[in-house]
Design a protein around this motif. Structure first.
Motif, PDB file in Angstrom:
ATOM      1  N   VAL A 123       6.519   5.335   8.497  1.00 54.33           N
ATOM      2  CA  VAL A 123       5.014   5.245   8.417  1.00 54.33           C
ATOM      3  C   VAL A 123       4.599   4.608   7.008  1.00 54.33           C
ATOM      4  O   VAL A 123       5.690   4.367   6.101  1.00 54.33           O
ATOM      5  CB  VAL A 123       4.316   6.710   8.388  1.00 54.33           C
ATOM      6  N   ASN A 124       3.355   4.022   6.969  1.00 51.56           N
ATOM      7  CA  ASN A 124       2.952   3.329   5.616  1.00 51.56           C
ATOM      8  C   ASN A 124       2.555   4.407   4.685  1.00 51.56           C
ATOM      9  O   ASN A 124       2.421   5.716   5.110  1.00 51.56           O
ATOM     10  CB  ASN A 124       1.826   2.417   6.095  1.00 51.56           C
ATOM     11  N   GLU A 125       2.254   3.906   3.341  1.00 50.89           N
ATOM     12  CA  GLU A 125       2.020   5.197   2.496  1.00 50.89           C
ATOM     13  C   GLU A 125       0.426   5.438   2.681  1.00 50.89           C
ATOM     14  O   GLU A 125      -0.373   4.701   3.473  1.00 50.89           O
ATOM     15  CB  GLU A 125       1.908   4.504   1.198  1.00 50.89           C
ATOM     16  N   LEU A 126       0.159   6.656   2.528  1.00 52.10           N
ATOM     17  CA  LEU A 126      -1.116   7.308   2.657  1.00 52.10           C
ATOM     18  C   LEU A 126      -1.757   7.615   1.366  1.00 52.10           C
ATOM     19  O   LEU A 126      -1.275   8.724   0.948  1.00 52.10           O
ATOM     20  CB  LEU A 126      -1.148   8.166   3.712  1.00 52.10           C
ATOM     21  N   PRO A 127      -2.902   7.175   0.946  1.00 58.39           N
ATOM     22  CA  PRO A 127      -3.546   7.838  -0.294  1.00 58.39           C
ATOM     23  C   PRO A 127      -4.061   9.083  -0.108  1.00 58.39           C
ATOM     24  O   PRO A 127      -4.385   9.546   0.911  1.00 58.39           O
ATOM     25  CB  PRO A 127      -4.562   6.468  -0.613  1.00 58.39           C
TER      26      PRO A 127
END
Length: 542
Positions: A123-127
């Protein structure tokens, strides 16, 4: 595997996989005259629920429809110019030779199209993102952060890929005043940073998990809003020169931390500890550990000893190049268990005991009896080790209690359950002392009165739902008289049918591990490895 989760590897077996094939490489549509060349791709996923069918031996394809999560991949290309450095060109050429001619990823266990399918896909990074509490309320003792790590390759591997590969990512849910926030960030390691800047892998893919990510520990900090910030490598003032275990043991009484490092050259094992101030003490080289490839992942401590296992399972990244398995079994080796005083200056007092059939990966706890003459360890033991990470459906992991008489050398073992159990946990306040609840759901005291099945609590999360390693959070962490099981068990749970993930809080005293709170996560959390809950008061001390 664990009583709290059916398995971490629900899709690895070929007979149960029901995933769509990856899309055609995006570079196939580039015109031949393009001055750019695509070196890698990143994938974003959009969950979509479909129903597919799988075919087992002797079954008709139209029967037994199996719900599965299909990852609809939206590919974004990372395009770099051809004028890369000479070392990068050589490494990429060598990588091409390995992947295209020497070891094409045909075996399911190392084929990235299989290994990185469904909820194993990155997955992509999540803030920091607010979460919805969908059931119950968060207990007041859950005031802090639950971290869970896992592999999350930033570039889609072309060649052999193992679950231990990939760039490390932390998934942290911060809980404060009854509200929760989720954040997912890469640990910004040296390997991650140089490859991110280059736009393509630098370290050869088949070595990435062992010569790239097997790194020194990295220090991180948590921002007030719940964001995860990598500070950098932490070598304890130059006293730690190589990677160390992912399972350090903290003595809750002395506040010391014990750990070890493994090396491909003698000494193959180094044992050490950190004092209560976090200062690393000198290594104790263990030359009597005779195998450089024995898979030593975990260990245990008692009040006076540290316990290591030299097992039949071996690990060799080089074997993957020739088409072999990362893991293999040395059937001629007799497993051994070594006991060394935990404050030893050298290995002269270390004693080894042969224990046929002992192939442990995770230790749960250990303690002493008979005034220190007997050492007891509770750990998982893998049966049918030939199937390790190859045919996961055939693996059976027993939870066993091992007793070693240090004077007579007699070793005895007793299974605590017939169930398939792994990734267990205990109340951290009971590390190195005799405790009752092993793996949070087994009552070891029942084995002392002749009962063979010691499981006293269990929860299944429903069809298609799989949990992660559980972690115990005490209801009254500062109360030395609190019951051992007075608290909550927390874990991430993923639903393969819907693609949703959630954070669950269970009552540890309940025989059904009753769910007291569920937090719906804003996006899925991939399956991973180990977790840790850090109290807000401890975060504030950093």
């Amino acid at each position: 595997m664990d009583s709290l989760s059916s398995s971490f590897f629900p899709t690895l077996s070929p007979s149960y996989s029901a995933v769509s094939q990856p899309p055609s490489p995006p570079w196939s549509s580039l015109p031949p005259s393009s001055p750019f060349r695509i070196r890698s791709i990143r994938i974003e996923e959009k969950p979509k629920t479909i129903t597919t069918t799988t075919k087992r031996d002797g079954q008709d394809e139209t029967k037994n429809p199996t719900p599965s999560l299909n990852i609809e991949k939206h590919v974004t290309s990372s395009i770099v110019k051809n004028d890369q450095s000479l070392p990068a060109t050589i490494l990429n050429a060598f990588d091409n030779i390995i992947n295209d001619f020497i070891d094409p990823p045909l075996r399911h266990s190392i084929d990235p199209r299989r290994v990185l399918s469904n909820n194993f896909s990155p997955v992509n990074e999540l803030p920091p993102t607010d979460c919805e509490i969908s059931e119950g309320a968060l207990p007041s003792c859950l005031n802090g952060v639950y971290f869970r790590n896992g592999p999350n390759p930033q570039f889609l591997p072309r060649g052999p890929y193992h679950l231990f590969d990939g760039d490390g990512m932390l998934h942290a849910i911060r809980i404060s005043k009854g509200k929760a926030t989720l954040c997912s960030r890469y640990v910004k390691t040296y390997k991650y940073n140089i490859e991110r800047e280059a736009g393509f892998p630098i370290v050869l893919n088949v070595f990435s998990g062992f010569n790239g990510e097997t790194d020194l520990p990295y220090a991180i900090k948590l921002a007030p809003d719940g964001d995860i910030i990598t500070i950098g490598r932490h070598d304890f003032d130059g006293r730690l020169s190589m990677s160390m275990t992912a399972h350090p043991k903290i003595d809750p009484i002395t506040k010391e931390t014990f750990g070890f490092s493994c090396s491909p050259i003698p000494p193959f094992l180094k044992f050490f500890h950190f004092n209560e101030n976090g200062e690393k003490q000198p290594d104790v080289p263990i030359f009597s550990m005779t195998s450089p490839t024995s898979f030593l992942h975990d260990f245990a401590i008692t009040k006076n000893y540290a316990i290591f296992s030299e097992i039949q399972i071996t690990m060799s990244p080089m074997a993957m190049i020739g088409g072999g398995s990362l893991f293999s079994v040395d059937s001629k080796r007799v497993p051994k268990v070594g006991v060394i005083p935990r404050y030893a200056k050298n290995e002269l007092e270390m004693k080894w005991f042969e224990v046929p059939g002992w192939n442990t990966v995770h230790s749960i706890n250990a303690w002493e009896e008979d005034d220190g003459d007997t050492v007891v360890m509770v750990a998982t033991n893998i049966l049918l080790v030939d199937h390790l990470l190859e045919k996961m459906d055939f693996i059976h992991v027993l939870l066993e209690k091992m007793t070693i008489n240090l004077k007579t050398g007699i070793v005895s073992r007793q299974p605590l359950s017939t169930q398939n159990l792994e990734l267990p946990a205990i109340n951290p306040a009971f590390i190195a002392v005799k405790n009752r609840f092993q793996g949070l759901s087994l009552d070891v005291s029942l084995s002392e009165v002749g009962q063979e099945e010691c499981v006293v609590a269990c929860r299944m999360f429903g069809p298609g739902c799989f949990g992660g390693e559980p972690f115990f959070v005490a209801n009254e962490p500062e109360n030395p008289h609190a019951d051992e099981d007075d608290g909550y068990i927390v874990s991430y749970v993923h639903n393969e049918n819907t693609g949703d993930s959630r954070f669950v809080v269970m009552d540890a005293k309940s025989p059904t591990l009753k769910i007291v709170c569920e937090v719906k996560l804003p996006r899925r959390v991939p399956y991973g490895f180990h977790g840790l809950f850090v109290k807000e008061s401890d975060i504030n001390k950093l």
